[in-house]
Design an enzyme around this catalytic site. Structure first.
Site: not given
Ligand code: IPM
Ligand code: MN
Length: 352
Positions: A136, A187, A220, A244, A248
């Site tokens: 990032y 990884k 993974d 990240d 999710d």
């Molecule tokens: C998160 C989001 C952000 C990230 C994006 C919007 C840049 O997905 O906060 O998880 O990748 O960190």
């Molecule tokens: Mn995210």
């Protein structure tokens, strides 16, 4: 810190951020927490109007004048470059040096989990995501763009200091929360330079915490195990990109992105709190977005500001809303964003 009013900067941002953040503020007000909100208009509207993403003294003001920041979401289809989101959200993480992205994964009710036979006790872990380095950092570039020889590079930057502090944060977090295991995920079987650093530092730091069992999984394998048997996890620490992705995945286990809370922290500095979900343009303006992620995020912020009683009241009300299906439709209820927020706020206000 306990007597003074906490000063909170509020950036609702774009899309559903503008609908869920007001509900989070309502819940905080209902809790009686001693806070003062100051709203900032940073986001797509402002950027489209005057070209400003962050005013020149913006980050300095946040760091100096506020105890915490509550952020909704950023992202608007009219800003195709997404430049404002990058400058505001990632800018805050980097410029305020909010190195620990803390994302609790907690199942509130069995009905919310897409996995079979999962009870709330089975899904209760926290992902500690490194938040200021890795892929990032925006180092890299392009060469011969638009030609058949085009080349694009994003560098994965890992510093000793950055890796050390996030791993240490994870162990300290575990200790503070009565957790017995910290799992580091990387990884290192393929990405040997960065992985080597993470491996070495993890070994070093874990030796200082004999009361906490260290463990390791490749990223993974971790994804597979989180779905196969989430019971085994307590605290997971990983880099920015893997964190990240895995958060999710983990959010899906607790009922989707609409349920997930997060904090971007640097102990002792102004920290920022945002739900894990984005601005969700297709849902925006329809009063259908789930406000629970944002409300839980506000509770996390209060807890961080040492307003533990107020935070607990909000968490309890959220749990009740979920159990009684006073929720939006994607998690089984029939209410709108505002109605869920109002139900939770009333419940909070009724709690002594
Ligand atoms: C998160 C989001 C952000 C990230 C994006 C919007 C840049 O997905 O906060 O998880 O990748 O960190
Ligand atoms: Mn995210």
């Amino acid at each position: 810190m306990s007597a003074a009013k906490r000063k909170i900067a509020v950036i609702a941002g774009d899309g559903i951020g503008r609908e869920v953040i007001p509900q989070a503020l309502t819940a905080v007000r209902a809790s009686g927490a001693p806070v003062d909100f100051t709203e900032f208009d940073w986001g797509a509207e402002r950027y489209l109007r005057d070209g400003v993403t962050v005013p020149s003294d913006g980050f300095a003001t946040l760091g100096r004048d506020f105890d915490a920041i509550l952020l909704g979401a950023l992202g608007d289809p009219r800003v195709t470059s997404n430049i404002h989101a990058k400058e505001i959200l990632l800018g805050m993480r980097f410029r305020l040096d909010l190195y620990a992205n803390v994302r609790p994964v907690k199942l509130l009710d069995a009905s919310l989990c897409p996995l079979k036979n999962c009870e709330p006790a089975d899904i209760n872990f926290t992902v500690i995501r490194e938040n200021t380095e890795g892929l990032y950092v925006d180092m890299g570039g392009t060469f011969k763009q638009g030609t058949p020889d085009e080349l694009a590079v994003n560098e994965d930057v890992n510093t000793y200091k950055g890796v050390e502090r996030i791993i240490r944060y994870a162990f300290e977090y575990a200790r503070r929360h009565g957790r017995k295991r910290v799992l580091m995920s990387d990884k290192s079987n393929a990405l040997t330079y960065a992985g080597g650093l993470w491996q070495r530092v993890f070994k070093q730091v874990s030796a200082e915490f004999p009361d906490i069992a260290p463990a390791h999984m490749y990223i993974d394998a971790l994804c597979m195990q989180i779905v196969r048997d989430p019971r085994q996890f307590e605290v997971i620490v990983t880099n920015n990109m893997f964190g990240d992705i895995v958060t999710d995945l983990a959010a899906a286990l607790q009922g989707g992105l609409g349920m997930a809370a997060s904090g971007n922290l640097h102990p002792g500095k102004t920290s920022m709190f945002e739900p894990v979900h984005g601005s969700a343009p297709p849902l925006a303006g329809k009063n259908v977005a789930n406000p629970i992620g944002a409300i839980a995020t506000a509770a996390m912020m209060l807890d961080h500001l040492d307003l533990k009683r107020e935070a607990a009241k909000i968490d309890t009300a959220i749990l009740e809303a979920v159990r009684q299906r006073k929720t939006t439709s994607e998690i089984g209820g029939a209410l709108g964003t505002r109605e869920v927020g109002e139900w939770i706020a009333n419940r909070v206000a009724a709690t002594t």
